[in-house]
Structures are given as C-alpha cells and as structure tokens.
Design a protein around this motif. Structure first.
Motif, PDB file in Angstrom:
ATOM      1  N   LEU A 258       0.772  -1.079   0.121  1.00 44.93           N
ATOM      2  CA  LEU A 258      -0.057  -0.162  -0.055  1.00 44.93           C
ATOM      3  C   LEU A 258       0.743   1.335  -0.012  1.00 44.93           C
ATOM      4  O   LEU A 258       1.713   1.226   0.740  1.00 44.93           O
ATOM      5  CB  LEU A 258      -0.828   0.031   1.295  1.00 44.93           C
ATOM      6  CG  LEU A 258      -2.085  -0.859   1.451  1.00 44.93           C
ATOM      7  CD1 LEU A 258      -2.440  -0.994   2.853  1.00 44.93           C
ATOM      8  CD2 LEU A 258      -3.295  -0.193   0.494  1.00 44.93           C
TER       9      LEU A 258
ATOM     10  N   SER B 253      -2.467   0.866  -4.260  1.00 39.66           N
ATOM     11  CA  SER B 253      -1.795  -0.264  -3.895  1.00 39.66           C
ATOM     12  C   SER B 253      -1.665  -1.329  -4.964  1.00 39.66           C
ATOM     13  O   SER B 253      -2.287  -1.244  -6.039  1.00 39.66           O
ATOM     14  CB  SER B 253      -2.830  -0.846  -2.769  1.00 39.66           C
ATOM     15  OG  SER B 253      -3.896  -1.174  -3.306  1.00 39.66           O
TER      16      SER B 253
ATOM     17  N   ASN C 246      -6.301   4.292  -5.173  1.00 36.77           N
ATOM     18  CA  ASN C 246      -6.982   4.753  -3.749  1.00 36.77           C
ATOM     19  C   ASN C 246      -7.671   6.333  -4.074  1.00 36.77           C
ATOM     20  O   ASN C 246      -7.010   7.074  -3.570  1.00 36.77           O
ATOM     21  CB  ASN C 246      -6.490   4.682  -2.749  1.00 36.77           C
ATOM     22  CG  ASN C 246      -5.787   3.149  -2.468  1.00 36.77           C
ATOM     23  OD1 ASN C 246      -6.114   2.270  -2.966  1.00 36.77           O
ATOM     24  ND2 ASN C 246      -4.288   3.304  -1.913  1.00 36.77           N
TER      25      ASN C 246
END
Lengths: 379, 175
Positions: free
Chosen positions: B110, B115, B174
């Motif tokens: 991550l 990630s 993300n």
C-alpha cells in the motif's frame, strides 16, 4: 628556577653532589691551539696531566672544564690516595664529585669577573677575563679552619693580588650541595646569589671519578632515561585511554540519539521506499510486460522433434528456464547452438544434463534480447 | 614525579614501568576494541541516516513520479485483491478451466495513492488452447493486471495436459 625554589628543594629530591676541598687538587689552565675540536680534548687533558703530574693518569682523580670554542682548558687533578676508601664508597652514590671551586665554573660570565670562594679550610680565587667561558686564573690556598683573622686576611690579600687586572673579586662561600632535582638533566649550584649551571654534556668532564666508572654511570643514566621515557609513554597511554574511553561514553550517548532518530524516521522512509518500488512496478506493468508464450514460441521454432519440454518457468522479464528430455543426446547440443544463433536470444546456457535409461534430461536457461519481447503499445 | 622515579632503585623503576605499561596496553587494547565497535556502529548509523535523508529529500519527487505513473490509469478499471480474484475466476470460467483453477492472495503493498495486489493462480491439467486463451484474456487487462511470473509443466502421465502457475499483480488506485 629561582633561588627561593632551589632552597625549597628537600635534600632527598636533590641531585647528590660531593664537593671536595679545593686544596686537594693541583690546577692548571692549559692554552689550546686554535681549531681544537671537542673530541680531541680528553686526549689533550691526559697529555697535560702526564706533563704536569709526577703520577700516572691512572693514579689521579682528575677533571677538566672546557667549552667549545674556548681558547683554554682548566685541568684539575688530585693524587688518588689522598682520598680514603670510605670517601670512594660515598662517591658511588653521588651524581657528581668535583672540587668546590669547579662548582662555580658554570657561571661563565660574559664580562670580566672574579670570585673569592671560601671553604672551611681553603680559599680559591677565580678570574674570568670575559673573552672565554674558561677562567684565565684559578688559584687556591689552604688555610686552617681555626686560623686567626690576620692570617686569613693575608691569604685573601695574596689571592686578590693574583687577580691583578680583574675586577674586584666577589667573596662567596663555597657551594656545599647541588640545587638540581633528581631526574634533571643538568647540574646546578647556588654561588652567592647566582646559579652555576652545567649542561648534561659537561657533567662527566668536571667529575673527578674514574672515567670508566663514569662511563658505566653514563650507561646507567641512559638506561634510566629509557625507563623514564617508557614510564612516561605508558602514563601518556593511560591518559589517552582514559580520554578515549570518556569520549566514547559521550559518543555512545550521541550514537543512541542518532539510532533513535533513524528508528523514528524508518516508517516514513519505508513508506516512501514502498511508494517508489510500487511506482516502478506499475511502470513495468505498463511498459514492460512478461511474455512467456512469446518466449516459448521463439525457442519452439528450432526445437528438434526428439526434444520434449517438461517444464518452463520465467525468471524476470527476459529469462526463460526450460527443462526438457530427449532420447537423442546430441540434439541437446545442436538445439543449444541453434538457439544461440537466433537473433532474439542473447545468451543460452546449458545447465544440468543427466542421462538415464537412454533418456537425456537437461536444463536450458535462455536470456532474450529486450527488443525481441517488446509488447504492443498499451490500449 | 620525575624526581620520585629517578630516586627509586633500578628494580623498582623496572617494576613501576612494567606495571604501568601493562595497564596502558590492556586499557588501550580494550579502548581500541570499543572504539572500533563504536566506529562500525557510527558508520552504519550514518549510512542509514544518509539514505533515509535521501529518501526524505526525494519524497516530493517520488510522490510526483508515483502520481505520474498512475495518471494514465482509469481508477474504475483497477482491481483490489478480492476483485482480482473474482476477475481471474471469471476468466477461468470464460476459457473453461474453472475446475482446475485455484487462486491465492500473496500480498498487498500500500501507499497513500495506490496499492499493488499480488495473487498466485494455478491452472492444472488444462489443454494448451485453453491456457493460451487464459493468457490472452490476462493480456487484454494490461496494465491493470500484469503477469509477473509464469511456469508451465506437462502432466507426466498425459503430456497433452499442462499445468501453469502464474503470479499476477493488479494495481488499485485509492481515491
């Protein structure tokens, strides 16, 4: 060292000098030829003594005073038997043995000067003409310790007369002890309110003891000096060790702080590092793709029909490891050679090869040229 | 000290010097070992700190470069670990190797921005065309899904059946 400091020296801390009565010695000032070199002096002294004394040099206690460049030399000697065995034993412990007047020679005044050195049973007149460190005149007279004042004055007057042409003499008591510390390299005496100093190199020449004995003492001094230096070196080593240890303790505290800082920063750095690695991986996924089927197609083109692939596995983006088997062993080497000739292959290495029951099993590691495996542009 | 030393008997001088020299040698030896250990630790710590500083100094450019590396990717088409497993399962279904396929999540790395998920997928006892179809389907999903390692082996009893073990990675943005 000031006079006050000299007086403060305890007797046990002082160098031991035995100062003999001047009247026991006969004295001569010997002129030197110009250009006489210091190494020639001991020989000249012995020659002078042989000429001056009815006794052989071996039977004499003698010493001399000379300074490099001086035009004269002061020689003094006494018949050895004038001193008792007890005297000689007392000398063994001494750092220097010399007549009392010789202790004043280290004054070596730069201007004309005269001294009347008065001992318990002698008076000695010393006259420096200012041109030479070695006195021009030295005369000594014996006088009983309980001699009446008149007789003493007469002797004094006679000696003063001998110092004709010199400044009026300064009366000083004969030195009785040295004021040098044990371990000092030089030898010093208080003469009136001045200090008579002899450098280490002159101490043996003014000493009247047997020269062989003095040479042995010189060796002892040298050995003591080595020991002292070793002692000092060891002490310095201990001081250095203590300082380094102290410094290391401080350094350890500093290092712990640095290590703490590194541990504190580690998670943040790890995160950045991971970010970089992942960014690289994404870059690789986008631009450099693993193409195992293409690799197999390339090597399959030249595969002899006798060879069967058992297992293939990629190693990185451009390396394919192949395990295969054949019943025709030479085909393995032919196949390796054929692969080497392929423009897409950079390197082909034949690994473990075994032959069992007529079946040869082998491993080939093929490295491809990157341009041969370039993927089509991403869509 | 000098006076004290010179006024000793020769045996005492030798004894004193020897004792002092021994103490000095032993102490210096110990101090030298400690100093060497300190030097090694110091060098190691200095190196670690210098490297950390380099990373920290380059933080902005690394983050910028990471952002650039994912700029051309569509977040909606990226795959989390479960989505990746699901996608692999779908492909296996499509090419008809569902029964012989097994998948396992290996790791997820991550960062703040994205990630990378890694999965090992094994397809056993499949024929070559099915395997090639599986591979082609994976290729189509590049660069969102990428193949990182591939091994292929023939079934010893039936060489027409093959088994493939693949390490597959997917990018997940993300946002």
């Amino acid at each position: 060292m000031s006079l006050l400091q000299n007086l403060k020296l305890s007797a046990s801390a002082r160098k031991k000098a035995v100062l003999l009565a001047d009247h026991a010695f006969f004295l001569r000032v010997v002129p030197l030829a110009a250009g006489t070199q210091p190494p020639e002096i001991p020989g000249l002294v012995e020659l002078a003594l042989e000429g001056l004394s009815p006794f052989s040099v071996a039977q004499l206690c003698y010493g001399y005073y000379y300074q490099p460049g001086a035009s004269r030399l002061l020689v003094y000697a006494a018949y050895r038997r004038r001193f008792t065995v007890e005297d000689a034993e007392a000398w063994a412990e001494a750092d220097a043995v010399l007549p009392a007047f010789a202790a004043c020679l280290g004054l070596a005044p730069a201007a004309p000067a005269a001294l009347l050195v008065t001992g318990p049973d002698f008076i000695t007149a010393i006259g420096w003409d200012g041109s030479d460190a070695v006195p021009a005149v030295v005369r000594t007279r014996v006088i009983a310790a309980d001699a009446p004042a008149g007789e003493r004055a007469a002797v004094r007057a006679e000696l003063v007369a001998q110092l004709n042409g010199f400044p009026p003499p300064v009366g000083v008591p004969a030195p009785t002890e040295s004021v040098s510390r044990i371990g000092d390299s030089d030898l010093k005496f208080n003469v009136g309110d001045r200090v008579s100093r002899f450098d280490r190199s002159y101490i043996d020449s003014i000493d009247v003891r047997d020269k062989a004995e003095l040479a042995a003492r010189k060796r002892d001094r040298a050995r003591n000096l080595y020991l002292w230096r070793a002692f000092l070196g060891s002490a310095a080593g201990i001081v250095v060790a203590a300082m380094v240890q102290f410094g290391l303790q401080g350094g350890q505290l500093w290092l712990k702080r640095q290590q703490g800082r590194a541990a504190e920063q580690a998670p943040a750095v790890q995160k950045i590092e991971t970010g970089q690695n992942l960014a690289n991986r994404i870059e690789e996924l986008s631009t450099r793709r693993l193409m195992p089927i293409r690799m197999m197609e390339i090597i399959n083109e030249k595969r002899p029909k006798t060879i069967q692939f058992l297992r293939t596995a990629t190693k990185g983006l451009y390396v394919l490891e192949v395990e295969g088997q054949t019943t025709a062993t030479p085909d393995v080497f032919n196949y390796q050679a054929a692969l080497k000739d392929l423009p897409a292959c950079e390197h082909v290495e034949l690994g473990q090869t075994t032959d069992r029951g007529g079946v040869t099993r082998f491993t080939l590691t093929v490295t491809f040229k990157p341009e041969a495996l370039r993927p089509a542009a991403p869509t | 000290m000098k006076t004290f030393f010179f006024s000793r008997h020769i045996r005492e001088k030798i004894l004193l010097t020897t004792l002092l020299a021994l103490v000095a040698i032993v102490w210096l030896g110990r101090v030298a070992r400690s100093a060497r250990a300190f030097w090694v630790d110091w060098r190691a710590t200095a190196t670690v700190l210098a490297m950390q500083q380099q990373w920290l100094d380059n933080r902005a450019s690394i983050e910028a470069s990471a952002a650039k590396s994912i700029a051309h990717l569509d977040p909606a088409r990226t795959f989390s670990s479960p989505r990746l497993l699901g996608e692999l399962s779908t492909i296996a279904d499509q090419v008809g190797v569902r029964n012989g396929t097994s998948s396992e999540i290996l790791e997820t790395q991550l960062t703040n921005q994205f990630s990378v998920n890694t999965v090992q997928v094994a397809v056993r006892n499949a024929d070559l065309p099915s395997l090639l179809s599986f591979y082609d389907e994976l290729e189509k999903r590049a660069p969102y899904i990428g193949l990182e390692q591939f091994s292929l082996s023939a079934n010893p009893t039936n060489p027409s059946l093959l088994s493939a073990v693949m390490r597959v990675s997917s990018v997940e943005i993300n946002r």
